[in-house]
Write a protein that holds these residues in place. Structure first.
Motif, PDB file in Angstrom:
ATOM      1  N   ALA A   1       0.836  -1.208   0.000  1.00 50.40           N
ATOM      2  CA  ALA A   1       0.000   0.000   0.000  1.00 50.40           C
ATOM      3  C   ALA A   1       0.872   1.258   0.000  1.00 50.40           C
ATOM      4  O   ALA A   1       0.621   2.204  -0.758  1.00 50.40           O
ATOM      5  CB  ALA A   1      -0.926   0.002   1.217  1.00 50.40           C
TER       6      ALA A   1
ATOM      7  N   VAL B   1       7.158   5.279  13.023  1.00 49.00           N
ATOM      8  CA  VAL B   1       6.337   6.450  13.335  1.00 49.00           C
ATOM      9  C   VAL B   1       5.711   6.218  14.703  1.00 49.00           C
ATOM     10  O   VAL B   1       5.033   5.219  14.931  1.00 49.00           O
ATOM     11  CB  VAL B   1       5.256   6.674  12.259  1.00 49.00           C
ATOM     12  CG1 VAL B   1       4.253   7.728  12.716  1.00 49.00           C
ATOM     13  CG2 VAL B   1       5.904   7.089  10.951  1.00 49.00           C
TER      14      VAL B   1
ATOM     15  N   PRO C   1      -6.130  -6.867  -2.959  1.00 45.80           N
ATOM     16  CA  PRO C   1      -5.487  -5.735  -2.270  1.00 45.80           C
ATOM     17  C   PRO C   1      -4.774  -4.743  -3.180  1.00 45.80           C
ATOM     18  O   PRO C   1      -4.917  -3.531  -3.003  1.00 45.80           O
ATOM     19  CB  PRO C   1      -4.493  -6.424  -1.321  1.00 45.80           C
ATOM     20  CG  PRO C   1      -5.061  -7.774  -1.083  1.00 45.80           C
ATOM     21  CD  PRO C   1      -5.738  -8.160  -2.366  1.00 45.80           C
TER      22      PRO C   1
ATOM     23  N   ASN D   1      -3.309 -16.798  -2.710  1.00 43.78           N
ATOM     24  CA  ASN D   1      -4.664 -17.339  -2.864  1.00 43.78           C
ATOM     25  C   ASN D   1      -5.454 -16.588  -3.926  1.00 43.78           C
ATOM     26  O   ASN D   1      -6.618 -16.881  -4.165  1.00 43.78           O
ATOM     27  CB  ASN D   1      -5.419 -17.380  -1.524  1.00 43.78           C
ATOM     28  CG  ASN D   1      -5.530 -16.007  -0.880  1.00 43.78           C
ATOM     29  OD1 ASN D   1      -5.236 -15.003  -1.518  1.00 43.78           O
ATOM     30  ND2 ASN D   1      -5.948 -15.964   0.364  1.00 43.78           N
TER      31      ASN D   1
ATOM     32  N   GLU E   1       9.457   3.513   7.286  1.00 44.40           N
ATOM     33  CA  GLU E   1       9.344   2.056   7.379  1.00 44.40           C
ATOM     34  C   GLU E   1      10.120   1.585   8.613  1.00 44.40           C
ATOM     35  O   GLU E   1      11.310   1.819   8.733  1.00 44.40           O
ATOM     36  CB  GLU E   1       9.891   1.393   6.102  1.00 44.40           C
ATOM     37  CG  GLU E   1      10.033  -0.116   6.170  1.00 44.40           C
ATOM     38  CD  GLU E   1       8.770  -0.848   6.652  1.00 44.40           C
ATOM     39  OE1 GLU E   1       7.701  -0.639   6.068  1.00 44.40           O
ATOM     40  OE2 GLU E   1       8.864  -1.616   7.634  1.00 44.40           O
ATOM     41  N   MET E   2       9.397   0.935   9.528  1.00 48.68           N
ATOM     42  CA  MET E   2      10.030   0.566  10.805  1.00 48.68           C
ATOM     43  C   MET E   2      11.053  -0.551  10.669  1.00 48.68           C
ATOM     44  O   MET E   2      11.944  -0.670  11.504  1.00 48.68           O
ATOM     45  CB  MET E   2       8.967   0.196  11.835  1.00 48.68           C
ATOM     46  CG  MET E   2       8.169  -1.027  11.531  1.00 48.68           C
ATOM     47  SD  MET E   2       6.741  -1.161  12.637  1.00 48.68           S
ATOM     48  CE  MET E   2       7.507  -1.779  14.097  1.00 48.68           C
TER      49      MET E   2
ATOM     50  N   THR F   1       4.080  -7.507   4.478  1.00 46.94           N
ATOM     51  CA  THR F   1       3.656  -8.901   4.618  1.00 46.94           C
ATOM     52  C   THR F   1       4.491  -9.855   3.762  1.00 46.94           C
ATOM     53  O   THR F   1       4.716 -11.007   4.144  1.00 46.94           O
ATOM     54  CB  THR F   1       2.180  -9.008   4.158  1.00 46.94           C
ATOM     55  OG1 THR F   1       1.379  -8.278   5.067  1.00 46.94           O
ATOM     56  CG2 THR F   1       1.698 -10.433   4.080  1.00 46.94           C
ATOM     57  N   TRP F   2       4.940  -9.392   2.596  1.00 49.59           N
ATOM     58  CA  TRP F   2       5.544 -10.299   1.617  1.00 49.59           C
ATOM     59  C   TRP F   2       7.015 -10.577   1.884  1.00 49.59           C
ATOM     60  O   TRP F   2       7.635 -11.372   1.184  1.00 49.59           O
ATOM     61  CB  TRP F   2       5.301  -9.753   0.200  1.00 49.59           C
ATOM     62  CG  TRP F   2       3.832  -9.758  -0.052  1.00 49.59           C
ATOM     63  CD1 TRP F   2       2.988  -8.686   0.046  1.00 49.59           C
ATOM     64  CD2 TRP F   2       3.004 -10.889  -0.323  1.00 49.59           C
ATOM     65  NE1 TRP F   2       1.691  -9.085  -0.157  1.00 49.59           N
ATOM     66  CE2 TRP F   2       1.670 -10.434  -0.393  1.00 49.59           C
ATOM     67  CE3 TRP F   2       3.256 -12.253  -0.520  1.00 49.59           C
ATOM     68  CZ2 TRP F   2       0.606 -11.284  -0.649  1.00 49.59           C
ATOM     69  CZ3 TRP F   2       2.189 -13.098  -0.776  1.00 49.59           C
ATOM     70  CH2 TRP F   2       0.886 -12.619  -0.838  1.00 49.59           C
TER      71      TRP F   2
HETATM   72  P1  FAD Z   1       1.738  -4.674   4.975  1.00 49.61           P
HETATM   73  O1  FAD Z   1       2.136  -5.546   3.857  1.00 49.61           O
HETATM   74  O2  FAD Z   1       1.472  -5.272   6.293  1.00 49.61           O
HETATM   75  O3  FAD Z   1       2.844  -3.523   5.147  1.00 49.61           O
HETATM   76  C1  FAD Z   1       2.781  -2.593   6.211  1.00 49.61           C
HETATM   77  C2  FAD Z   1       4.169  -1.985   6.401  1.00 49.61           C
HETATM   78  O4  FAD Z   1       4.066  -0.924   7.335  1.00 49.61           O
HETATM   79  C3  FAD Z   1       5.183  -2.976   6.978  1.00 49.61           C
HETATM   80  O5  FAD Z   1       6.350  -2.945   6.195  1.00 49.61           O
HETATM   81  C4  FAD Z   1       5.449  -2.461   8.404  1.00 49.61           C
HETATM   82  O6  FAD Z   1       6.752  -2.724   8.838  1.00 49.61           O
HETATM   83  C5  FAD Z   1       5.192  -0.969   8.227  1.00 49.61           C
HETATM   84  N1  FAD Z   1       4.807  -0.291   9.469  1.00 49.61           N
HETATM   85  C6  FAD Z   1       3.813  -0.660  10.324  1.00 49.61           C
HETATM   86  N2  FAD Z   1       3.732   0.228  11.348  1.00 49.61           N
HETATM   87  C7  FAD Z   1       4.675   1.172  11.129  1.00 49.61           C
HETATM   88  C8  FAD Z   1       5.083   2.340  11.834  1.00 49.61           C
HETATM   89  N3  FAD Z   1       4.477   2.733  12.967  1.00 49.61           N
HETATM   90  N4  FAD Z   1       6.116   3.065  11.330  1.00 49.61           N
HETATM   91  C9  FAD Z   1       6.743   2.695  10.185  1.00 49.61           C
HETATM   92  N5  FAD Z   1       6.391   1.599   9.480  1.00 49.61           N
HETATM   93  C10 FAD Z   1       5.368   0.850   9.942  1.00 49.61           C
HETATM   94  N6  FAD Z   1      -2.990 -10.610  -0.473  1.00 49.61           N
HETATM   95  C11 FAD Z   1      -3.079 -10.977  -1.765  1.00 49.61           C
HETATM   96  O7  FAD Z   1      -3.325 -10.136  -2.630  1.00 49.61           O
HETATM   97  N7  FAD Z   1      -2.881 -12.283  -2.145  1.00 49.61           N
HETATM   98  C12 FAD Z   1      -2.561 -13.243  -1.263  1.00 49.61           C
HETATM   99  O8  FAD Z   1      -2.388 -14.396  -1.630  1.00 49.61           O
HETATM  100  C13 FAD Z   1      -2.434 -12.876   0.114  1.00 49.61           C
HETATM  101  N8  FAD Z   1      -2.057 -13.785   1.028  1.00 49.61           N
HETATM  102  C14 FAD Z   1      -1.834 -13.386   2.320  1.00 49.61           C
HETATM  103  C15 FAD Z   1      -1.365 -14.313   3.243  1.00 49.61           C
HETATM  104  C16 FAD Z   1      -1.110 -13.939   4.552  1.00 49.61           C
HETATM  105  C17 FAD Z   1      -0.593 -14.946   5.519  1.00 49.61           C
HETATM  106  C18 FAD Z   1      -1.355 -12.605   4.958  1.00 49.61           C
HETATM  107  C19 FAD Z   1      -1.090 -12.172   6.370  1.00 49.61           C
HETATM  108  C20 FAD Z   1      -1.835 -11.680   4.059  1.00 49.61           C
HETATM  109  C21 FAD Z   1      -2.078 -12.052   2.725  1.00 49.61           C
HETATM  110  N9  FAD Z   1      -2.532 -11.137   1.776  1.00 49.61           N
HETATM  111  C22 FAD Z   1      -2.669 -11.513   0.465  1.00 49.61           C
HETATM  112  C23 FAD Z   1      -2.872  -9.759   2.168  1.00 49.61           C
HETATM  113  C24 FAD Z   1      -1.604  -8.884   2.242  1.00 49.61           C
HETATM  114  O9  FAD Z   1      -1.439  -8.485   3.545  1.00 49.61           O
HETATM  115  C25 FAD Z   1      -1.703  -7.739   1.304  1.00 49.61           C
HETATM  116  O10 FAD Z   1      -1.491  -8.262   0.003  1.00 49.61           O
HETATM  117  C26 FAD Z   1      -0.673  -6.628   1.490  1.00 49.61           C
HETATM  118  O11 FAD Z   1       0.581  -7.109   1.892  1.00 49.61           O
HETATM  119  C27 FAD Z   1      -1.100  -5.571   2.496  1.00 49.61           C
HETATM  120  O12 FAD Z   1      -0.252  -4.493   2.260  1.00 49.61           O
HETATM  121  P2  FAD Z   1      -0.097  -3.266   3.244  1.00 49.61           P
HETATM  122  O13 FAD Z   1       0.938  -2.395   2.628  1.00 49.61           O
HETATM  123  O14 FAD Z   1      -1.434  -2.720   3.552  1.00 49.61           O
HETATM  124  O15 FAD Z   1       0.409  -3.883   4.615  1.00 49.61           O
END
Ligand code: FAD
Length: 438
Positions: free
Chosen positions: A15, A121, A321, A72, A37-38, A45-46
């Motif tokens: 995101a 943050v 997502p 998935n 990024e912490m 997640t990846w």
């Molecule tokens: P995240 O990927 O969680 O990234 C958040 C980032 O923010 C992290 O790097 C973290 O370190 C950072 N952060 C958090 N708090 C702070 C802070 N206070 N200060 C600085 N940095 C911070 N999606 C799919 O599309 N296909 C799939 O097959 C799929 N399988 C999944 C399987 C599992 C086991 C899980 C848990 C999720 C899966 N997902 C899947 C959903 C997946 O989470 C999303 O695809 C996507 O990674 C979410 O992205 P994001 O950037 O919102 O969050």
């Protein structure tokens, strides 16, 4: 806006990277973003790491990825709309291919140099400002680097991209203190070998619960998948039993299911999802109510009506997502650029209330109010219409519906003498030509 807007992005997962990519494509209106990024890596997640628990600096390990996870969703509906996966990859990929994809995305859009790694943050707060045209809000972002340096920076807008798969949701089970085995959440699960030949009760049958049950059964764990859903179609030879929800633990340590039956187990594995958690915000300052599984009111699942310059990217569930992030980010930037005229705060609040009420009237439980599933496509079309960008192609919707249908369909009742076997979805074809089921 007269000068270029300064935007903070919290998180360098998919995101946050998506937000950065689109901000960087509009440098006439925006300064390059500051991405906090912490951890020491991008991908969120990846980014698979074996470690569970906490980092040296005391912050919790973020990723819930397990070693053998395959996506998935097929790559055709996982990709950002403007950046395809490598043609040679299978549709349902190993997670490492997604991490590589995100690294390439970062290179392609020259994002990495804007990421402040190892910087958490700690606080985000709105600050009122007087301008010639009236009041405005800027955002103070207080961050701390691994070496302890604290810094405060001010921004016109904040994109919250901190993910919601890091803070395990553990529903209370009466008597849990009597359980004598090991209790863990899927957040801390990495691979099945430590569970070989053990009896494991897996709680929850969404994607992770089903997937992990299959992994465990393959190493000869005796698995009971406990859930409230209709019977799920699982590969029969693995011998995974299904049971109703666990409703309590008896004094002798045995688990009791809703239908009254009991069992002993070595392991109780919660695959019960994750809590929303924004430890750097005071939600009530923004007029928000943040509960474990629900956040409200967010206009278009994105912004607090009273503060339309802070955006929560990706809080919805059961979505594609990356497509979702892409649409939300484009809409948010259109709001900041002034090309979207938002309704008044009161109108936005009313619209959120109406939507919540509509869902509750159809029996949707609070914990599922943010599930979009098939509704996501109308949502994207709406964001695109108002934000004036091209919506996702309709073929993506058809593909998503097929995938969801194949995941969700319970075992079908068929005349037994015909001997038709039922199996889970085909997720790939192996090199020897055999079909692999979920
Ligand atoms: P995240 O990927 O969680 O990234 C958040 C980032 O923010 C992290 O790097 C973290 O370190 C950072 N952060 C958090 N708090 C702070 C802070 N206070 N200060 C600085 N940095 C911070 N999606 C799919 O599309 N296909 C799939 O097959 C799929 N399988 C999944 C399987 C599992 C086991 C899980 C848990 C999720 C899966 N997902 C899947 C959903 C997946 O989470 C999303 O695809 C996507 O990674 C979410 O992205 P994001 O950037 O919102 O969050």
């Amino acid at each position: 806006m007269e000068r270029r807007a300064r935007v903070a992005v919290i998180g360098a997962g998919p995101a946050g990277l998506c937000a950065a990519r689109h901000i960087l494509s509009r440098l006439e209106a925006f300064d390059p973003p500051v991405i906090y990024e912490m951890t020491d890596h991008l991908g969120g997640t990846w980014y698979y790491e074996e470690r569970v628990g906490k980092y040296e600096n005391g912050y919790p390990v973020q990723s819930s990825m397990y070693r053998d996870l395959r996506t998935n969703l097929p790559k055709e509906i996982m990709m950002f709309p403007d950046f395809p996966f490598d043609d040679r990859l299978p549709s349902f990929m190993h997670h490492s291919s997604v991490q590589q994809y995100l690294e390439k995305y970062c290179q392609r859009y020259d994002i990495a140099r804007h990421i402040k790694f190892n910087t958490v943050v700690e606080k985000v707060k709105p600050v009122s400002m007087e301008t010639e045209t009236g009041g405005a809000v800027t955002w103070e972002v207080i961050s701390r680097s691994t070496c302890g340096d604290q810094k405060t920076q001010t921004f016109d807008s904040v994109f919250i991209c901190n993910g919601h798969y890091s803070d395990p949701h553990l529903p209370y089970i009466p008597g849990i203190e009597h359980f004598k085995g090991k209790v863990l959440h899927s957040h801390a699960y990495r691979y099945p070998e430590p569970f070989a030949n053990k009896s494991v009760v897996v709680l929850g049958a969404r994607a992770s619960g089903v997937d992990i049950s299959i992994e465990l059964a393959k190493v000869n764990a005796q698995v009971i998948l406990s859930h409230n859903r209709p019977t799920i179609s699982l590969p029969p030879p693995l011998g995974i039993r299904q049971a109703s929800a666990v409703v309590g633990v008896l004094e002798d340590g045995s688990l009791q299911f809703q239908d009254g039956s009991v069992t002993q187990a070595d392991v109780l594995l919660f695959c019960t999802g994750y809590n929303f958690n924004f430890p750097f915000l005071c939600p009530s300052d923004l007029g928000l109510d943040v509960q474990d599984l629900f956040v409200t009111p967010l206009y278009k699942y994105l912004l607090p009506p009273g503060f339309p310059s802070i955006f929560f990217i990706g809080i919805c569930k059961i979505i594609c997502p990356f497509i979702h992030f892409d649409c939300q980010v484009k809409f948010a930037l259109a709001v900041l650029e002034g090309s979207v005229e938002l309704p008044t705060q009161e109108e936005m609040e009313k619209e959120v209330q109406r939507e919540v009420q509509r869902k509750q009237d159809t029996g949707v439980q609070m914990k599922h109010l943010l599930n979009l599933e098939n509704d996501q496509w109308d949502y994207y079309v709406d964001l695109a219409r108002v934000g004036r960008f091209t919506p996702p192609q309709p073929v993506l919707e058809s593909l998503f519906k097929e995938v969801i249908l194949s995941h969700n369909r319970p075992t079908i009742s068929l005349p037994p003498p015909l001997g038709i076997r039922q199996a889970s979805a085909v997720v790939g074809v192996l090199e020897d030509g055999s079909l692999q089921f979920q």
